[in-house]
Design an enzyme around this catalytic site. Structure first.
Site, mmCIF file in Angstrom:
data_model
loop_
_atom_site.group_PDB
_atom_site.id
_atom_site.type_symbol
_atom_site.label_atom_id
_atom_site.label_comp_id
_atom_site.label_asym_id
_atom_site.label_seq_id
_atom_site.Cartn_x
_atom_site.Cartn_y
_atom_site.Cartn_z
ATOM 1 N N SER A 29 0.943 -1.237 -0.084
ATOM 2 C CA SER A 29 0.182 0.031 -0.080
ATOM 3 C C SER A 29 0.847 1.325 0.073
ATOM 4 C CB SER A 29 -0.848 0.071 1.101
ATOM 5 O OG SER A 29 -1.669 -1.238 1.163
ATOM 6 N N HIS B 288 -3.392 0.488 -4.683
ATOM 7 C CA HIS B 288 -2.877 -1.064 -5.500
ATOM 8 C C HIS B 288 -3.303 -1.057 -6.864
ATOM 9 C CE1 HIS B 288 -1.624 -3.529 -2.080
ATOM 10 N NE2 HIS B 288 -2.297 -2.378 -1.285
ATOM 11 N N HIS C 187 -5.334 -9.283 -1.453
ATOM 12 C CA HIS C 187 -5.412 -9.690 0.251
ATOM 13 C C HIS C 187 -6.337 -10.701 0.710
ATOM 14 C CE1 HIS C 187 -3.756 -5.678 -0.138
ATOM 15 N NE2 HIS C 187 -3.034 -5.735 0.946
ATOM 16 N N TYR D 77 -8.479 -10.420 3.139
ATOM 17 C CA TYR D 77 -9.751 -9.929 3.331
ATOM 18 C C TYR D 77 -10.873 -9.484 2.078
ATOM 19 C CZ TYR D 77 -7.270 -5.491 2.698
ATOM 20 O OH TYR D 77 -6.346 -4.536 2.062
ATOM 21 N N GLU D 78 -10.331 -9.617 0.783
ATOM 22 C CA GLU D 78 -10.873 -9.046 -0.141
ATOM 23 C C GLU D 78 -11.691 -10.548 -0.716
ATOM 24 O OE1 GLU D 78 -8.697 -6.956 -3.212
ATOM 25 O OE2 GLU D 78 -7.069 -7.305 -2.075
ATOM 26 N N ALA E 50 2.701 -2.237 4.371
ATOM 27 C CA ALA E 50 2.576 -0.969 5.235
ATOM 28 C C ALA E 50 1.978 -1.751 6.572
ATOM 29 C CB ALA E 50 1.612 -0.080 4.812
ATOM 30 N N MET F 40 -1.844 -6.949 7.371
ATOM 31 C CA MET F 40 -2.712 -7.734 6.611
ATOM 32 C C MET F 40 -2.342 -8.775 5.329
ATOM 33 S SD MET F 40 -6.063 -5.279 7.267
ATOM 34 C CE MET F 40 -6.142 -4.199 8.379
ATOM 35 N N SER F 41 -0.762 -8.613 5.260
ATOM 36 C CA SER F 41 -0.388 -9.239 4.197
ATOM 37 C C SER F 41 0.898 -9.889 4.524
ATOM 38 C CB SER F 41 -0.270 -8.157 2.975
ATOM 39 O OG SER F 41 0.679 -7.298 3.378
ATOM 40 N N ASN G 259 1.581 3.976 10.861
ATOM 41 C CA ASN G 259 0.823 4.438 12.095
ATOM 42 C C ASN G 259 1.112 3.556 13.375
ATOM 43 O OD1 ASN G 259 -0.758 2.229 10.598
ATOM 44 N ND2 ASN G 259 -1.738 2.041 12.429
ATOM 45 N N HIS H 77 -7.349 4.125 6.475
ATOM 46 C CA HIS H 77 -6.322 3.825 5.390
ATOM 47 C C HIS H 77 -5.840 5.053 4.655
ATOM 48 C CE1 HIS H 77 -5.278 1.219 2.098
ATOM 49 N NE2 HIS H 77 -5.798 1.836 1.248
#
Ligand code: HPA
Length: 278
Positions: free
Chosen positions: A33, A64, A86, A88-89, A116, A217-218, A241, A253
């Site tokens: 990201s 992306h 990802h 979650y998609e 990220a 998350m990746s 963050n 995001h």
């Protein structure tokens, strides 16, 4: 979409790529990201949209781009994934590893993954770079392992060792390059969660207590598949963050994409320095 990947599906994707490029990449690069701009420096570049490669998982997320960029960067032929899909998609976990299998078949021996991530370690700040030394795969521990299903023996063994996922030599070279360029970095443990919701303060305190320095998350599914097939891996987290351990801040995001702008030039310098030595 099938739950498990077959060698035939991988071969079909490899054929589609061979039809669109004559170049033979040696190093794979996954840009996370807000970190995709490095791909713009590749020359001469062949661009292949993910949607033109059968079986390739396509990302729907802002930041992306969704294409392969193949060409020369600092004297090394690279294959860059400008964006990634990802879990979650909605993809089955095995599909997240599909691009890595294709890379292996294309002859790629080394993989550089970036993401990220939120800082769990209180000493980390937005804009910092972390070299990943190890990971916690809570998803794989819970059953969502990308290698679940029939083992593809031509890639690797049924029960692959994961004691050194991140190549020690590549880490040493990265430290040398970063020091030479006066770029400071952390070395730490990345934890991958399924997402897409960010963590609660209680989640984060738990993750800290089990040894995580950064959360995202990746990356981990891709690394597991790469290590299974004998690809050497180097991983970076760009800290976007401060994770919200006490509940006093909110994570968005937009913040993640914004921090990418500070991190991208540092990662670009480091990665260019490494590629120049390969
Ligand atoms: N949590 C999970 N994933 C992330 C974060 C975070 O704080 N920042 C960027 N990706």
């Amino acid at each position: 979409m099938s739950e498990f990947i077959t060698v035939e599906q991988i071969n079909a994707a490899v054929d589609a790529i061979h039809k669109r490029t004559k170049q033979s990449p040696q190093v794979g690069l996954i840009l996370g990201s807000g970190l995709g701009d490095l791909a713009e420096s590749v020359k001469p570049a062949d661009f292949i949209d993910y949607k033109d490669i059968p079986g390739w998982p396509v990302s729907t997320i802002q930041g992306h781009k969704g294409r392969l960029v193949i060409g020369d960067l600092e004297g090394t032929t690279v294959l860059i994934m400008q964006g990634r899909a990802h879990y979650y998609e909605g993809y089955p976990i095995s599909q997240i590893g599909f691009p890595i299998r294709v890379m292996k078949k294309l002859g790629i021996e080394k993989l550089i993954v970036t993401n990220a991530a939120g800082a769990i370690n209180p000493e980390y700040n937005p804009g910092d770079v972390m070299i990943i030394t190890d990971h916690l795969s809570l998803m794989a521990m819970g059953g969502e392992n990308p290698l679940r299903g029939p083992n593809l023996d031509e890639f690797g063994p049924r029960f692959p060792d994961m004691s050194r996922c991140y190549d020690e030599k590549l880490i040493e070279q990265t430290e040398a390059v970063s020091n030479a360029k006066s770029i400071s970095f952390h070395k730490g443990v990345y934890v991958c969660l399924a997402g897409p919701s960010f963590e609660t303060p209680a989640d984060l305190r738990f993750l800290r207590s089990i040894g995580a320095d950064a959360v995202g998350m990746s990356t981990v599914p891709e690394v597991i598949v790469a290590v299974h097939s004998g690809i050497q891996v180097l991983g970076f987290s760009g800290i976007s963050n401060k994770a919200n351990l006490d509940g006093s801040t909110v994570t968005t995001h937009e913040e993640v994409l914004q921090a990418g702008k500070a991190i991208a030039p540092k990662l670009e310098t480091i990665i260019r320095g490494l590629l120049a030595k390969m």
